[in-house]
Design an enzyme around this catalytic site. Structure first.
Site, PDB file in Angstrom:
ATOM      1  N   THR A   1       0.847  -1.194   0.000  1.00  0.00           N
ATOM      2  CA  THR A   1       0.000   0.000   0.000  1.00  0.00           C
ATOM      3  C   THR A   1       0.873   1.230   0.000  1.00  0.00           C
ATOM      4  OG1 THR A   1      -1.747  -1.145   1.219  1.00  0.00           O
ATOM      5  CG2 THR A   1      -1.793   1.261   1.234  1.00  0.00           C
TER       6      THR A   1
ATOM      7  N   SER B   1       5.900   6.342  -1.956  1.00  0.00           N
ATOM      8  CA  SER B   1       7.151   5.729  -2.422  1.00  0.00           C
ATOM      9  C   SER B   1       8.056   5.304  -1.269  1.00  0.00           C
ATOM     10  CB  SER B   1       7.905   6.664  -3.371  1.00  0.00           C
ATOM     11  OG  SER B   1       7.118   6.978  -4.502  1.00  0.00           O
ATOM     12  N   ARG B   2       7.453   5.078  -0.100  1.00  0.00           N
ATOM     13  CA  ARG B   2       8.190   4.650   1.085  1.00  0.00           C
ATOM     14  C   ARG B   2       9.202   5.695   1.580  1.00  0.00           C
ATOM     15  NH1 ARG B   2       4.473   1.572   1.391  1.00  0.00           N
ATOM     16  NH2 ARG B   2       4.566  -0.652   1.836  1.00  0.00           N
ATOM     17  N   LEU B   3       9.059   6.929   1.169  1.00  0.00           N
ATOM     18  CA  LEU B   3       9.920   8.002   1.670  1.00  0.00           C
ATOM     19  C   LEU B   3       9.260   8.635   2.889  1.00  0.00           C
ATOM     20  CD1 LEU B   3      11.115   9.621  -1.698  1.00  0.00           C
ATOM     21  CD2 LEU B   3      12.362   8.058  -0.176  1.00  0.00           C
TER      22      LEU B   3
END
Length: 214
Positions: free
Chosen positions: A9, A191-193
């Protein structure tokens, strides 16, 4: 062969910046907890308590936060339970608040100390009567032969303390107070940042704030 889990997700665009947070992480935590309550999250005061057993093995469980002020977090337990024994042997502890629907989490790193008898008495007195009976009936973390035996232990306590009888706090039941030395606020980003801001207590007083890479 281990099955590969592909569920993924992507988080949103809500940011967490240094300019947004309170300079006092305890006040910032109180604000986040309030936001979780207003959002209608189920038991927003639920936290995963991580400890180290006397034999050095890690252990974790979900516990409810019962007290919060400017210098610490409090919860209650049986002192002879697994977590109670662990904290007596090694008072280092982590508290994780997983507010997944808000794409947030807070991790507290601290040291736990038993609260005084007066604080434990006050917590016990506020518990619903069935919960007080359960505290007396259950030898927390110890094996038992069946659910039926546990329920019989509850009935034994109910017979001992009828409805008009005060239920005493067990000597092995009480509070722990966690004094934090670091608190990390985590906000999920695309974006997992993710945004990760960590406060670390300073010997001179106050807190140092730094950003961690996701």
């Amino acid at each position: 062969m281990m099955e590969s889990l592909t569920s993924h997700t992507d988080y949103g665009a809500v940011s967490l910046t240094e300019a947004q947070v309170n300079v006092d992480p305890m006040l910032e935590f109180a604000a986040w907890l309030g936001a979780a309550e207003r959002a209608g999250l189920y038991e927003p005061n639920a936290m995963v308590v991580g400890t180290i057993d006397p034999d050095g093995r890690p252990s974790s469980r979900t516990v409810l936060l019962k007290g919060l002020d400017g210098s610490g977090f409090e919860f209650v337990t049986n002192y002879d339970s697994r977590k109670g024994r662990a904290l007596r042997a090694n008072p280092g502890v982590t508290l994780l608040f997983p507010w997944y629907p808000m794409q947030r989490q807070v991790i507290v790193y601290g040291t736990a100390h038993a609260t005084d008898a007066a604080a434990s008495d006050a917590y016990f007195a506020r518990r619903p009567r069935p919960a007080r009976i359960a505290a007396l009936a259950s030898e927390q973390s110890e094996p038992i032969v069946s659910r039926e035996r546990l329920e019989e232990q509850v009935r034994e306590i109910e017979r001992r303390y009828p409805d008009d009888t005060e239920i005493p706090r067990p000597a092995d039941w009480g509070g722990f107070r966690v004094v934090p030395h670091a608190i990390e606020f985590w906000q999920g980003r695309t974006s997992r940042l993710h945004d990760r801001l960590r406060f670390t207590a300073q010997e001179s007083g106050g807190w140092m704030l730094e950003r961690l890479q996701p």
